[in-house]
Design an enzyme around this catalytic site. Sequence first.
Site, PDB file in Angstrom:
ATOM      1  N   ASP A  27      -2.209   1.514   7.137  1.00  0.00           N
ATOM      2  CA  ASP A  27      -1.524   1.154   5.896  1.00  0.00           C
ATOM      3  C   ASP A  27      -1.179  -0.329   5.846  1.00  0.00           C
ATOM      4  O   ASP A  27      -1.305  -0.963   4.786  1.00  0.00           O
ATOM      5  CB  ASP A  27      -0.262   2.002   5.732  1.00  0.00           C
ATOM      6  CG  ASP A  27      -0.586   3.489   5.632  1.00  0.00           C
ATOM      7  OD1 ASP A  27      -1.680   3.813   5.132  1.00  0.00           O
ATOM      8  OD2 ASP A  27       0.245   4.318   6.049  1.00  0.00           O
TER       9      ASP A  27
ATOM     10  N   ASP B   1       0.872  -1.181   0.000  1.00  0.00           N
ATOM     11  CA  ASP B   1       0.000   0.000   0.000  1.00  0.00           C
ATOM     12  C   ASP B   1       0.908   1.229   0.000  1.00  0.00           C
ATOM     13  O   ASP B   1       1.593   1.494   0.989  1.00  0.00           O
ATOM     14  CB  ASP B   1      -0.906   0.001   1.232  1.00  0.00           C
ATOM     15  CG  ASP B   1      -1.817   1.231   1.274  1.00  0.00           C
ATOM     16  OD1 ASP B   1      -2.585   1.417   0.319  1.00  0.00           O
ATOM     17  OD2 ASP B   1      -1.725   1.997   2.249  1.00  0.00           O
TER      18      ASP B   1
ATOM     19  N   GLU C 234      -2.310  -1.723  -5.524  1.00  0.00           N
ATOM     20  CA  GLU C 234      -3.608  -1.131  -5.841  1.00  0.00           C
ATOM     21  C   GLU C 234      -3.496  -0.349  -7.134  1.00  0.00           C
ATOM     22  O   GLU C 234      -2.525   0.383  -7.345  1.00  0.00           O
ATOM     23  CB  GLU C 234      -4.049  -0.218  -4.700  1.00  0.00           C
ATOM     24  CG  GLU C 234      -5.508   0.205  -4.782  1.00  0.00           C
ATOM     25  CD  GLU C 234      -5.949   0.966  -3.539  1.00  0.00           C
ATOM     26  OE1 GLU C 234      -7.151   1.218  -3.402  1.00  0.00           O
ATOM     27  OE2 GLU C 234      -5.075   1.309  -2.718  1.00  0.00           O
TER      28      GLU C 234
END
Length: 374
Positions: free
Chosen positions: A355, A188, A272
């Site tokens: 996170d 992330d 992502e």
Amino acid sequence: METYTLGYKFRIYPNKTQARLINRTLGCARFVFNHFLAVRRDEWKANHHSLTYVKTSQLLTNLKKREDTSWLSEADSMALQESLRNLDRAYENFFKKRAGYPRFKSKHSRSQSYRTRNQGNGIRIEGNRIKLPKIGLVKIKQSRMFEGRVLNATVSRAASGTYFVSICVETDKTALLHPNGGKQIGIDVGLKAFYSDSDGNTVASPRPLKSLQRKLRREQRRLSRKMPRSRNQENARIRVARAHERIANIRKDFLHKLSTRLARENQTVAVEHLNIKGMLRNHRLAKSISDASWSEFFRQLAYKTELYGGELLKVDTFYPSSQTCSVCGYQNPLTKNLSVREWDCPACGTHHDRDVNAAKNILRKALEDRSTAA
């Protein structure tokens, strides 16, 4: 044999005569691009007829024979042909709506380049020198060795006045493949830390622009005070360019080392899928996002995981990775607030780092999507 194309960029040190030849070739390649951009534009306006690369190549031969443009014959002919190919590719991108209408190149642009093809082994490295068409043997700082067939070379002049050559090499893909550590990891990315992973590790960002912004601002201020078109102004401009170059080099070095380590250690890397272009519209965060250079990081991860026999998986942009508990799956809407860095799950009571929890969810979701697709 399956082939793979890689680029290798090296610093070159031309002497004064070679630098003049390179600069002349840069100018000729720019002239050819601009001239035939105008020709193709005018032909379309007058007759609604689109000229092809083959036709412009024939016109270039005639252009060299004209007395007022005979100086084009002094430049590398392949560089001029590649300039026409660049123009044709620019039109192709425009017609396929991948880019806007081609624009004229400015001679005042500080960063310029030209590409030349390798014909008859005209591009080769001999010791600590590289042979370039029309330029001759130029001193090169070869930081790494490579094997394969040289396809072409791009000679560039940076804004700081330094010269580089990028060599495009076609090689056997099996010779490039390496084993990886076999692990799985979710990532992330962020602004405070460059990324947090599903193993609970956090990697700090070097933030080169932020760390060197004071120096850059000082050099830009000095440049603004110099007399226009003076030698002092040119020296100040070079100092500004070198500051920008140092920032870019720090960022590239960090991204390459980090992406190589991740590709070497992991079989599966999950990230992502971010709409970075849309995120840059936020003017409060645009500078920090550009400084982080997530797009380049993901690009490097994509080809390096392939070479190390791994895979890069991407999770949908709108997947609520930060809001979902990685233990029980409860979705907490309160964590939409970015100021919430840690939270306790109301359902199972697990304490989460925002996170790290997101990274765990990204990995789990990516693996689920892969198994579903299979």
